[in-house]
Write an enzyme that holds these catalytic residues in place. Structure first.
Site, PDB file in Angstrom:
ATOM      1  N   GLY A  99       1.936   5.172  -4.105  1.00  0.00           N
ATOM      2  CA  GLY A  99       1.737   6.336  -4.970  1.00  0.00           C
ATOM      3  C   GLY A  99       0.754   6.021  -6.101  1.00  0.00           C
ATOM      4  CE  LYS A 100      -2.840   1.777  -3.896  1.00  0.00           C
ATOM      5  NZ  LYS A 100      -1.810   1.853  -2.852  1.00  0.00           N
ATOM      6  N   GLY A 101      -2.437   6.794  -6.283  1.00  0.00           N
ATOM      7  CA  GLY A 101      -3.275   7.955  -6.594  1.00  0.00           C
ATOM      8  C   GLY A 101      -2.602   8.864  -7.612  1.00  0.00           C
ATOM      9  N   GLY A 141      -6.010   5.615   1.338  1.00  0.00           N
ATOM     10  CA  GLY A 141      -5.754   7.050   1.371  1.00  0.00           C
ATOM     11  C   GLY A 141      -4.870   7.347   0.172  1.00  0.00           C
ATOM     12  CG  HIS A 142      -5.628   6.118  -3.272  1.00  0.00           C
ATOM     13  ND1 HIS A 142      -6.293   5.405  -4.221  1.00  0.00           N
ATOM     14  CD2 HIS A 142      -5.168   5.205  -2.374  1.00  0.00           C
ATOM     15  CE1 HIS A 142      -6.240   4.103  -3.923  1.00  0.00           C
ATOM     16  NE2 HIS A 142      -5.565   3.962  -2.806  1.00  0.00           N
ATOM     17  CD  GLN A 179      -6.922  -1.289   0.696  1.00  0.00           C
ATOM     18  OE1 GLN A 179      -7.662  -1.891  -0.049  1.00  0.00           O
ATOM     19  NE2 GLN A 179      -7.244  -0.122   1.189  1.00  0.00           N
ATOM     20  N   GLY A 202       0.832  -1.203   0.000  1.00  0.00           N
ATOM     21  CA  GLY A 202       0.000   0.000   0.000  1.00  0.00           C
ATOM     22  C   GLY A 202       0.864   1.248   0.000  1.00  0.00           C
ATOM     23  CG  ASP A 203       0.205   4.004   2.109  1.00  0.00           C
ATOM     24  OD1 ASP A 203      -0.918   4.343   1.693  1.00  0.00           O
ATOM     25  OD2 ASP A 203       0.421   3.609   3.270  1.00  0.00           O
ATOM     26  N   GLY A 210       8.463   8.312 -10.763  1.00  0.00           N
ATOM     27  CA  GLY A 210       8.033   9.421  -9.910  1.00  0.00           C
ATOM     28  C   GLY A 210       9.239  10.074  -9.258  1.00  0.00           C
ATOM     29  CB  VAL A 211      11.459  12.711  -9.915  1.00  0.00           C
ATOM     30  CG1 VAL A 211      12.103  11.607 -10.729  1.00  0.00           C
ATOM     31  CG2 VAL A 211      10.716  13.695 -10.824  1.00  0.00           C
TER      32      VAL A 211
HETATM   33  P1  GDP Z   1      -1.368   5.532  -2.510  1.00  0.00           P
HETATM   34  O1  GDP Z   1      -2.143   5.056  -1.334  1.00  0.00           O
HETATM   35  O2  GDP Z   1      -0.691   4.414  -3.227  1.00  0.00           O
HETATM   36  O3  GDP Z   1      -2.155   6.385  -3.457  1.00  0.00           O
HETATM   37  O4  GDP Z   1      -0.194   6.450  -1.913  1.00  0.00           O
HETATM   38  P2  GDP Z   1      -0.334   7.569  -0.752  1.00  0.00           P
HETATM   39  O5  GDP Z   1      -0.962   8.768  -1.344  1.00  0.00           O
HETATM   40  O6  GDP Z   1      -0.930   6.989   0.465  1.00  0.00           O
HETATM   41  O7  GDP Z   1       1.189   7.797  -0.401  1.00  0.00           O
HETATM   42  C1  GDP Z   1       2.103   8.253  -1.340  1.00  0.00           C
HETATM   43  C2  GDP Z   1       2.679   9.598  -0.883  1.00  0.00           C
HETATM   44  O8  GDP Z   1       3.826   9.885  -1.650  1.00  0.00           O
HETATM   45  C3  GDP Z   1       1.744  10.763  -1.127  1.00  0.00           C
HETATM   46  O9  GDP Z   1       1.990  11.765  -0.181  1.00  0.00           O
HETATM   47  C4  GDP Z   1       2.130  11.224  -2.538  1.00  0.00           C
HETATM   48  O10 GDP Z   1       1.821  12.589  -2.766  1.00  0.00           O
HETATM   49  C5  GDP Z   1       3.605  11.022  -2.493  1.00  0.00           C
HETATM   50  N1  GDP Z   1       4.252  10.668  -3.760  1.00  0.00           N
HETATM   51  C6  GDP Z   1       3.773   9.970  -4.808  1.00  0.00           C
HETATM   52  N2  GDP Z   1       4.742   9.786  -5.744  1.00  0.00           N
HETATM   53  C7  GDP Z   1       5.860  10.369  -5.247  1.00  0.00           C
HETATM   54  C8  GDP Z   1       7.200  10.504  -5.730  1.00  0.00           C
HETATM   55  O11 GDP Z   1       7.583  10.019  -6.788  1.00  0.00           O
HETATM   56  N3  GDP Z   1       8.073  11.195  -4.915  1.00  0.00           N
HETATM   57  C9  GDP Z   1       7.696  11.716  -3.719  1.00  0.00           C
HETATM   58  N4  GDP Z   1       8.607  12.358  -3.002  1.00  0.00           N
HETATM   59  N5  GDP Z   1       6.443  11.601  -3.244  1.00  0.00           N
HETATM   60  C10 GDP Z   1       5.546  10.929  -3.996  1.00  0.00           C
HETATM   61  P1  IMO Z   2      -3.810   2.540   0.208  1.00  0.00           P
HETATM   62  O1  IMO Z   2      -4.919   2.313  -0.798  1.00  0.00           O
HETATM   63  C1  IMO Z   2      -1.392   0.869   3.427  1.00  0.00           C
HETATM   64  C2  IMO Z   2      -3.359  -1.991   6.121  1.00  0.00           C
HETATM   65  C3  IMO Z   2      -3.612  -1.598   7.555  1.00  0.00           C
HETATM   66  C4  IMO Z   2      -3.493  -2.948   8.225  1.00  0.00           C
HETATM   67  C5  IMO Z   2      -4.140  -3.886   7.210  1.00  0.00           C
HETATM   68  C6  IMO Z   2      -5.604  -4.199   7.479  1.00  0.00           C
HETATM   69  O2  IMO Z   2      -3.723   3.943   0.686  1.00  0.00           O
HETATM   70  O3  IMO Z   2      -2.520   1.999  -0.309  1.00  0.00           O
HETATM   71  P2  IMO Z   2      -7.834  -2.791   7.209  1.00  0.00           P
HETATM   72  O4  IMO Z   2      -8.277  -1.510   7.842  1.00  0.00           O
HETATM   73  O5  IMO Z   2      -7.812  -2.754   5.722  1.00  0.00           O
HETATM   74  O6  IMO Z   2      -8.606  -3.984   7.717  1.00  0.00           O
HETATM   75  O7  IMO Z   2      -6.319  -2.996   7.724  1.00  0.00           O
HETATM   76  O8  IMO Z   2      -4.018  -3.239   5.955  1.00  0.00           O
HETATM   77  N1  IMO Z   2      -3.906  -1.059   5.104  1.00  0.00           N
HETATM   78  C7  IMO Z   2      -3.168  -0.247   4.341  1.00  0.00           C
HETATM   79  N2  IMO Z   2      -1.831  -0.003   4.341  1.00  0.00           N
HETATM   80  N3  IMO Z   2      -2.176   1.470   2.507  1.00  0.00           N
HETATM   81  C8  IMO Z   2      -3.500   1.220   2.470  1.00  0.00           C
HETATM   82  O9  IMO Z   2      -4.296   1.694   1.488  1.00  0.00           O
HETATM   83  C9  IMO Z   2      -4.062   0.344   3.436  1.00  0.00           C
HETATM   84  N4  IMO Z   2      -5.303  -0.087   3.699  1.00  0.00           N
HETATM   85  C10 IMO Z   2      -5.201  -0.960   4.715  1.00  0.00           C
HETATM   86  O10 IMO Z   2      -2.644  -0.686   8.026  1.00  0.00           O
HETATM   87  O11 IMO Z   2      -2.141  -3.324   8.345  1.00  0.00           O
HETATM   88 MG    MG Z   3      -2.300   5.418   0.722  1.00  0.00          MG
END
Ligand code: GDP
Ligand code: IMO
Ligand code: MG
Length: 452
Positions: free
Chosen positions: A14-16, A39-40, A234, A11-12, A433-434
């Site tokens: 940078g999908k968004g 959280g995107h 995720q 997860g996280d 992504g930079v």
């Molecule tokens: P997602 O859940 O996959 O959409 O990712 P999140 O938004 O939760 O977390 C990614 C974080 O990294 C966010 O704050 C983005 O704005 C940031 N981000 C995405 N791509 C890049 C990148 O290439 N470089 C940096 N420094 N930040 C990035």
């Molecule tokens: P995005 O879409 C990172 C993690 C939680 C926990 C486990 C189960 O932003 O990448 P849940 O509430 O889904 O039952 O929690 O999954 N988790 C994530 N970790 N990014 C997410 O979403 C997540 N959504 C759930 O921290 O370990």
């Molecule tokens: Mg996220």
């Protein structure tokens, strides 16, 4: 024509940002699983948008669909829509009538189960987001769930609540031994109050034209030649089937679920592209193993702090600090196989700039044998020792200028790192992504121009 965006790690990744980048070429953006645990982040011209349920295509004014595979909390959905409207967007979001609804008691149950696991000291606490995701999918599989369509039929909703609520109340009181009436959680188990609130929510969904027969809608849009983007939430390693069970979420973020979770035929989705989103290092929020975690020495912890601060590695939903590790290629090989990546987007290469050393876990050693992918159990994965490969580091540069110039302007060492990944995962790099902003992604290929 479809493009599916999938998290390749935990997860996280940078999908968004990538949904936003390529969403400009889509007509419809569809979430197919998960709920407001996601959280995107989208950053456009310095303005940051945080999206939990609303598909990230909203920033591009695209139709956003929450597919039948999602679990939807209407309270948070309406709050998020209000926030985005205050930020000047006008999201067009439709919710599948087959999607399941997160009710207040699901959140309470999520909290109670996590507390019970934490209390019994066996280390089983998942560290969920507390959004009620697991209990809602449990009810779906247990055939006692409430679907969006039920909110549009007051009698059907009452019938469902009258079965589900006493069931859950009994579990809370008799299994967990909690006297609900003595807590502030009793309201979440009050059938009359729930019925009144959720009938009103159903009316609002109808008034605002927000419900849809998802499969039918997507079939028609696809037939008419529209471009459909699937926004995975995720990541692969927290997929309930293919991830690090039981430290997973309760849905399937992997690409196969885009067909099941939307009702668009698997043969249609199969002709499309599947882009794996990779963070150039690892982050994890929640429990479970992380073989490359930077937490063994003071120096490693310092490095993790540096990356965490620089990369803003704090949960979008919960604000928790994310755990940090070196890139783990055995994990990525598993993801590439499970999802069938046709391309990759590698984010956060700017965050790794200026380090004194740069390591990548190329393989694992387990019981004296080297292996190239993750074992199936958490116990065995916990015992894997990373076999590292050292890479040349790259310097801090003006990343916006590099982004403007394009791929050739990247430092040579960064390109070597990217070439290695493409080769190991047998998929080309489509984007790098930079930085967080839309303009800080270097595009080598647009998957919509490749999708069949
Ligand atoms: P997602 O859940 O996959 O959409 O990712 P999140 O938004 O939760 O977390 C990614 C974080 O990294 C966010 O704050 C983005 O704005 C940031 N981000 C995405 N791509 C890049 C990148 O290439 N470089 C940096 N420094 N930040 C990035
Ligand atoms: P995005 O879409 C990172 C993690 C939680 C926990 C486990 C189960 O932003 O990448 P849940 O509430 O889904 O039952 O929690 O999954 N988790 C994530 N970790 N990014 C997410 O979403 C997540 N959504 C759930 O921290 O370990
Ligand atoms: Mg996220």
């Amino acid at each position: 024509m479809t493009v599916t965006i999938v998290g390749s790690q935990l997860g996280d990744e940078g999908k968004g940002a990538l949904v936003d980048r390529w969403g400009g070429d889509a007509d419809v953006v569809v979430r197919y699983q998960g709920g407001d645990n996601a959280g995107h982040t989208v950053v456009e011209g310095g303005t940051e948008y945080k999206l939990s349920l609303v598909p990230s295509g909203a920033v591009r004014d695209k139709v956003g669909i929450l597919g039948n595979g999602c679990v939807v909390n209407p309270r948070t959905l309406f709050d998020e829509l209000d926030t985005l409207r205050e930020q000047g967007l006008d999201p067009d979001v439709r919710v599948a009538r087959r999607a399941h609804v997160i009710l207040p008691y699901h959140r309470v149950l999520d909290g109670i189960e996590e507390e019970a696991k934490a209390d019994d000291d066996a280390g089983q606490e998942v560290g969920t987001t507390g959004r009620g995701i697991g209990p809602t999918y449990e009810d779906k599989a247990g055939r006692r769930g409430v679907r969006v369509a039920d909110l549009l039929d007051a009698a059907a909703l009452r019938e469902k609540l009258e079965y589900a609520v006493p069931h859950h109340r009994a579990i809370v009181e008799d299994v967990y031994g909690i006297d609900l009436e003595a807590t502030d959680r009793a309201e979440a188990f009050d059938v009359d109050a729930l019925h009144e609130e959720f009938v009103a929510i159903g009316e609002r969904l109808v008034e605002e034209g927000m419900t849809v027969n998802c499969s039918d809608f997507l079939y028609r849009r696809s037939k008419a030649g529209d471009r459909i983007m699937f926004e995975g939430a995720q990541g692969t390693h927290i997929d309930i089937d293919h991830g690090n069970y039981p430290f997973v979420t309760s849905s399937n973020p992997t690409a196969g679920a885009s067909a099941v979770g939307s009702g668009l035929g698997v043969t249609t989705v199969g002709k499309g592209e599947v882009v794996g989103i990779v963070k150039a290092y690892l982050s994890r929020v929640g429990s479970g193993p992380l073989p490359t975690e930077l937490d063994n020495t003071d120096e490693e912890e310092e490095l993790a702090d540096f990356i965490r601060e620089k990369g803003g590695e704090f949960g979008t939903v919960t604000g928790r600090p994310r755990r940090i590790g070196w890139l783990d290629v055995p994990m990525l090989r598993h993801s590439a196989r499970v999802n069938g990546f046709t391309g990759l987007a590698v984010n956060h290469v700017d965050v790794l700039a200026g380090l004194e050393e740069l390591k990548v876990c190329h393989a694992y050693e387990l019981d004296g044998e080297e292996r190239d992918t993750v074992p199936t159990t958490t116990e065995r994965w916990n015992r894997c020792e990373p076999v590292y490969k050292e890479f040349e580091t790259w310097e801090e540069v003006d990343w916006s200028a590099v982004a403007a110039e394009g791929y050739e302007a990247l430092p040579e060492a960064t390109k070597t790192y990217l070439d290695y990944l493409a080769e190991e995962l047998d998929a080309p790099v489509y984007a790098v992504g930079v930085g967080p902003d839309r303009e800080e992604t270097i595009e080598l290929a647009n998957p919509f121009e490749k999708s069949g």
